[in-house]
Design a protein around this motif. Structure first.
Motif, mmCIF file in Angstrom:
data_model
loop_
_atom_site.group_PDB
_atom_site.id
_atom_site.type_symbol
_atom_site.label_atom_id
_atom_site.label_comp_id
_atom_site.label_asym_id
_atom_site.label_seq_id
_atom_site.Cartn_x
_atom_site.Cartn_y
_atom_site.Cartn_z
ATOM 1 N N UNK A 87 50.465 38.103 32.283
ATOM 2 C CA UNK A 87 51.536 36.994 32.620
ATOM 3 C C UNK A 87 52.460 37.276 34.122
ATOM 4 N N UNK A 88 53.023 38.113 34.027
ATOM 5 C CA UNK A 88 53.971 38.525 35.075
ATOM 6 C C UNK A 88 53.328 39.803 36.055
ATOM 7 N N UNK A 89 51.969 39.666 36.443
ATOM 8 C CA UNK A 89 51.353 40.734 36.780
ATOM 9 C C UNK A 89 50.391 39.788 37.843
ATOM 10 N N UNK A 90 50.103 40.840 39.372
ATOM 11 C CA UNK A 90 48.771 39.969 39.718
ATOM 12 C C UNK A 90 47.644 40.822 39.315
ATOM 13 N N UNK A 91 46.626 39.544 39.104
ATOM 14 C CA UNK A 91 45.556 40.928 39.436
ATOM 15 C C UNK A 91 44.185 40.678 40.996
ATOM 16 N N UNK A 92 43.369 41.155 40.937
ATOM 17 C CA UNK A 92 42.606 41.010 42.303
ATOM 18 C C UNK A 92 41.123 40.163 41.393
ATOM 19 N N UNK A 93 40.758 40.142 40.483
ATOM 20 C CA UNK A 93 40.146 38.862 39.741
ATOM 21 C C UNK A 93 40.620 38.664 38.254
ATOM 22 N N UNK A 94 40.363 37.281 37.684
ATOM 23 C CA UNK A 94 40.728 36.365 36.565
ATOM 24 C C UNK A 94 39.659 36.206 35.928
ATOM 25 N N UNK A 95 39.154 36.527 34.990
ATOM 26 C CA UNK A 95 37.938 36.310 34.650
ATOM 27 C C UNK A 95 38.159 35.312 33.138
ATOM 28 N N UNK A 96 37.765 34.795 32.913
ATOM 29 C CA UNK A 96 38.200 33.128 31.070
ATOM 30 C C UNK A 96 36.816 32.385 31.639
ATOM 31 N N UNK A 97 36.705 32.008 30.539
ATOM 32 C CA UNK A 97 35.505 30.915 29.596
ATOM 33 C C UNK A 97 35.997 29.226 29.283
ATOM 34 N N UNK A 98 37.479 29.996 29.675
ATOM 35 C CA UNK A 98 38.145 28.615 29.072
ATOM 36 C C UNK A 98 39.457 28.075 30.435
ATOM 37 N N UNK A 99 40.101 26.977 30.475
ATOM 38 C CA UNK A 99 40.768 26.875 31.335
ATOM 39 C C UNK A 99 42.156 26.484 31.368
ATOM 40 N N UNK A 100 42.122 27.040 29.415
ATOM 41 C CA UNK A 100 43.058 26.562 28.839
ATOM 42 C C UNK A 100 44.033 27.614 28.600
ATOM 43 N N UNK A 101 45.221 27.299 29.305
ATOM 44 C CA UNK A 101 46.461 28.103 29.164
ATOM 45 C C UNK A 101 46.533 29.395 30.122
ATOM 46 N N UNK A 102 45.054 29.679 31.154
ATOM 47 C CA UNK A 102 45.515 30.391 32.388
ATOM 48 C C UNK A 102 46.317 30.073 34.013
ATOM 49 N N UNK A 103 46.747 28.805 33.789
ATOM 50 C CA UNK A 103 46.823 28.293 34.571
ATOM 51 C C UNK A 103 48.521 29.523 35.793
ATOM 52 N N UNK A 104 48.719 30.590 34.471
ATOM 53 C CA UNK A 104 50.009 30.983 35.196
ATOM 54 C C UNK A 104 48.968 32.226 35.042
ATOM 55 N N UNK A 105 48.431 32.559 35.327
ATOM 56 C CA UNK A 105 47.758 33.751 35.668
ATOM 57 C C UNK A 105 47.356 34.136 37.366
ATOM 58 N N UNK A 106 47.518 35.367 37.697
ATOM 59 C CA UNK A 106 47.843 35.289 39.014
ATOM 60 C C UNK A 106 46.842 35.706 39.115
ATOM 61 N N UNK A 107 45.475 35.415 40.519
ATOM 62 C CA UNK A 107 44.927 36.073 40.641
ATOM 63 C C UNK A 107 43.556 34.987 40.776
ATOM 64 N N UNK A 108 42.265 35.492 42.214
ATOM 65 C CA UNK A 108 41.548 35.286 41.905
ATOM 66 C C UNK A 108 40.710 34.448 41.124
#
Length: 385
Positions: A87-108
């Motif tokens: 949650x304290x890094x920026x990624x080029x891509x974030x892949x997930x199967x659920x919208x839960x809890x991922x709003x704080x992640x940074x990246x496409x």
């Protein structure tokens, strides 16, 4: 360790973290909420992990302490990072199967939610998640990072656009990697039967149960014991696959205790991290419920027996197609008299699983490379790897 210290840490996949053997140009983070969701996410990871310069890292968001995700990622030999670091890094891509809890992640962001057999877009807990998708998009409204919602069927894309134009504009068809994995496994059926020790003159039955009160175990808990005590053919080998959440919610010891000694002796239970596609490809028949695994088996033309009638099947849904295809077992009739399968068309089921069968790997790869801003790739990917 506080968040400030975590934020100051240099990730070990970063170019500045020390001597690297491979040059890392892009980093993709895969967020695994559950073992069931992890299978779809591994397919997305496979789509880009062989791309030179792309480092794939996995993380587990906050959730049940013993949801087996750690075991799943260990079995996959995945490189992991703690959620507190992610949650304290920026990624080029974030892949997930659920919208839960991922709003704080940074990246496409590439979201790959499940579509239930009722046609509903659901999160990792099986709950309708369109409101959560809308909330996530509002949370990221000021971000410039792209958001893509990948769905298995053009009908699901159309339904999302009708229900929520804001989320629907982010939706696209990427196929169903879990189904494509099963299609690929069918080509190796003989090898899998040999691997499982099933001779040519023996039949293999696979019993599958999804989660919840309407599942095979929830509605017909005595059926597994009945099949174990009186299989369709005396020499049949029996394997059982339960939705991973069944093990998480109740614990392996308790589930096996409830099953009873007869079932434990005669039925082999697959562990959550074991690939069920191997047993499904090798099986001669499936006994299941309204869950996705039963639908996948029906779509491939397997003999499918339903533990109980599916209540209130949605018209034109995948669930309705499975009901029309499968045979409902009657508890008042001996099992041997009911396992007389007659071949029938499976195409109506397959058409509702995905509108692009066999293409998920290519579609996922194309979408991931676009989000990663990689335009000069020459690598190819094959479904079912």
């Amino acid at each position: 360790m506080g968040l400030r210290n975590l934020h100051s840490l240099t990730p070990w996949w970063s170019a500045t973290s020390g001597v690297q053997t491979y040059r890392v140009r892009r980093v993709a983070l895969v967020v695994v909420h559950s073992v069931a969701a992890g299978e779809r996410l591994l397919a997305a990871a496979r789509a880009v992990e062989d791309e030179p310069g792309v480092q794939v890292v996995f993380t587990q968001p906050p959730g049940p302490a013993d949801n087996r995700v750690v075991d799943f990622l260990a079995a996959a030999d995945a490189l992991t990072t703690p959620w507190e670091c992610a949650v304290n890094e920026r990624f080029d891509l974030v892949i997930a199967a659920s919208p839960t809890s991922i709003g704080t992640l940074r990246g496409a962001l590439l979201l790959l939610p499940e579509v239930s057999t009722r046609g509903e877009i659901v999160d990792h807990n099986g709950r309708r998640c369109i409101p959560a998708l809308n909330g996530l998009l509002r949370q990221r409204a000021d971000d410039f990072d792209a958001v893509v919602i990948g769905l298995p069927h053009d009908a699901a894309v159309a339904a999302l656009r009708a229900a929520s134009p804001n989320s629907g504009r982010c939706a696209t068809v990427v196929g169903d990697p879990t189904y494509d994995h099963l299609l690929g496994a069918l080509a190796h059926r003989d090898a899998y039967r040999e691997q499982l020790g099933i001779p040519h003159d023996q039949r293999l039955g696979l019993v599958v149960s999804t989660r919840g009160p309407d599942s095979l175990l929830g509605r017909t808990p005595a059926l597994l014991r009945r099949i174990a005590m009186d299989p369709p053919t005396r020499s049949d080998r029996l394997v059982c696959h339960l939705h991973p959440d069944v093990w998480v919610w109740h614990g392996r010891r308790q589930v096996l205790a409830w099953a009873g000694s007869v079932v434990r002796t005669k039925v082999r239970f697959l562990r959550p991290e074991q690939p069920w596609q191997v047993s499904a490809a090798a099986a001669d028949y499936i006994v299941g419920d309204h869950g996705a695994l039963t639908a996948y088996a029906a779509a491939t033309g397997k003999a499918v027996y339903l533990a109980s009638p599916v209540s209130a099947a949605i018209p034109n849904s995948l669930g309705e197609a499975v009901v029309r295809y499968g045979r409902v077992l009657d508890p008042a009739v001996p099992l041997a008299a009911q396992f007389d399968w007659t071949a029938r068309p499976s195409a109506p089921v397959a058409r509702r699983v995905t509108s692009v069968p066999g293409r998920s790997a290519d579609l996922l790869r194309t979408e991931c490379l676009r989000l990663l801003r990689i335009t000069n790739s020459t690598r190819q990917v094959t479904d079912g790897r």
